[in-house]
Design a protein around this motif. Structure first.
Motif, short mmCIF file in Angstrom:
data_model
loop_
_atom_site.label_atom_id
_atom_site.label_comp_id
_atom_site.label_asym_id
_atom_site.label_seq_id
_atom_site.Cartn_x
_atom_site.Cartn_y
_atom_site.Cartn_z
N GLN A 4 -8.10 -6.88 0.80
CA GLN A 4 -8.86 -6.35 1.93
C GLN A 4 -8.54 -4.88 2.18
OE1 GLN A 4 -8.07 -9.06 5.16
NE2 GLN A 4 -9.71 -10.45 4.53
N ALA A 5 -7.40 -4.42 1.71
CA ALA A 5 -7.05 -3.00 1.84
C ALA A 5 -7.81 -2.24 0.76
CB ALA A 5 -5.55 -2.81 1.68
N ASP A 6 -8.63 -1.28 1.16
CA ASP A 6 -9.48 -0.56 0.23
C ASP A 6 -8.73 -0.01 -0.98
OD1 ASP A 6 -11.94 -1.00 1.38
OD2 ASP A 6 -11.92 0.85 2.56
N LYS A 7 -7.59 0.59 -0.75
CA LYS A 7 -6.89 1.21 -1.87
C LYS A 7 -6.18 0.21 -2.78
CE LYS A 7 -2.90 2.87 0.81
NZ LYS A 7 -2.16 4.10 1.14
N LEU A 8 -6.17 -1.07 -2.40
CA LEU A 8 -5.55 -2.10 -3.23
C LEU A 8 -6.56 -3.05 -3.87
CD1 LEU A 8 -2.58 -3.06 -0.87
CD2 LEU A 8 -2.49 -1.60 -2.90
N LYS A 9 -7.83 -2.91 -3.52
CA LYS A 9 -8.83 -3.90 -3.94
C LYS A 9 -9.01 -3.99 -5.46
CE LYS A 9 -12.80 -0.91 -3.33
NZ LYS A 9 -13.96 -0.61 -2.56
N ASP A 10 -8.70 -2.91 -6.18
CA ASP A 10 -8.89 -2.92 -7.63
C ASP A 10 -7.60 -3.10 -8.42
OD1 ASP A 10 -11.68 -2.53 -7.37
OD2 ASP A 10 -11.40 -0.38 -7.14
N SER B 161 0.82 -1.21 0.00
CA SER B 161 0.00 0.00 0.00
C SER B 161 0.86 1.27 0.00
CB SER B 161 -0.98 0.00 1.17
OG SER B 161 -0.31 0.10 2.39
N HIS B 162 2.04 1.21 0.55
CA HIS B 162 2.94 2.37 0.51
C HIS B 162 3.49 2.59 -0.90
CE1 HIS B 162 2.82 3.08 4.77
NE2 HIS B 162 3.18 1.84 5.03
N PHE B 163 3.61 1.52 -1.67
CA PHE B 163 4.14 1.58 -3.03
C PHE B 163 3.06 1.92 -4.05
CE2 PHE B 163 5.66 -0.79 -6.90
CZ PHE B 163 6.80 -0.05 -7.13
N MET B 164 1.83 1.50 -3.79
CA MET B 164 0.67 1.70 -4.66
C MET B 164 0.92 1.25 -6.10
SD MET B 164 -2.01 2.26 -3.11
CE MET B 164 -2.97 2.36 -4.60
N PRO B 165 0.99 -0.06 -6.31
CA PRO B 165 1.29 -0.59 -7.64
C PRO B 165 0.11 -0.47 -8.60
CG PRO B 165 0.74 -2.38 -6.17
CD PRO B 165 0.78 -1.13 -5.33
N ASP B 166 0.44 -0.53 -9.88
CA ASP B 166 -0.57 -0.60 -10.94
C ASP B 166 -0.87 -2.05 -11.28
OD1 ASP B 166 -0.76 2.32 -11.62
OD2 ASP B 166 1.38 2.01 -11.97
N LEU B 167 0.01 -2.96 -10.84
CA LEU B 167 -0.13 -4.38 -11.15
C LEU B 167 0.66 -5.19 -10.14
CD1 LEU B 167 -0.98 -6.65 -13.23
CD2 LEU B 167 1.23 -6.24 -14.33
N ILE B 168 0.13 -6.38 -9.83
CA ILE B 168 0.83 -7.33 -8.95
C ILE B 168 1.07 -8.61 -9.74
CG2 ILE B 168 0.64 -8.75 -6.86
CD1 ILE B 168 -1.29 -6.52 -5.77
N LEU B 169 2.30 -9.07 -9.74
CA LEU B 169 2.66 -10.39 -10.25
C LEU B 169 2.94 -11.25 -9.04
CD1 LEU B 169 5.31 -9.39 -12.95
CD2 LEU B 169 2.99 -10.16 -13.40
#
Length: 121
Positions: free
Chosen positions: A68-74, A41-49
């Motif tokens: 579960q983290a709101d800012k990572l859910k999408d 969440s500190h990094f705020m990625p556009d994609l996760i591999l």
């Protein structure tokens, strides 16, 4: 520059991916799942591999924690695995895409581009 998090516990594979993607994307490589949502969440990625197994944790559990983290859910994610049933695993996790190991770097670049371009949801 787009940001990608790569979650992989094999140091050799992580190094290859870091070399392959590090000049194209802002890359964060994580080799364990400890406090993963907080780190990401500190990094705020556009994609996760993500590899299917991170130590003793399954990718499904790690992704569930991340989502579960709101800012990572999408944030879209791509499952990477050598499992023979990767297609089923990816569907069960609602992965945006999957990549079967071993894979060619050209395939990695293509799948990332497709996800970023919205051709795979």
């Amino acid at each position: 520059m787009k940001k990608i998090v790569y979650i992989e516990d094999d140091p050799d594979i992580a190094t290859v991916i870091e070399m392959a993607l590090g000049d194209i994307y802002q890359l964060m490589v994580l080799m364990d799942a400890h406090e993963i949502a907080e780190k990401i969440s500190h990094f705020m990625p556009d994609l996760i591999l993500i590899d299917n197994y991170i130590g003793l944790k399954k990718a499904a559990d790690v992704i569930k924690e991340i989502k579960q983290a709101d800012k990572l859910k999408d944030v879209p994610f791509i499952l990477c695995s050598g499992s023979s049933d990767i297609h089923t695993l990816a569907q069960e996790m609602s992965a945006n895409a999957y990549l079967e190991k071993p894979f060619e770097l050209a395939d990695l670049y293509t799948i990332i581009k497709k996800v970023f371009d919205g051709h795979i949801s």
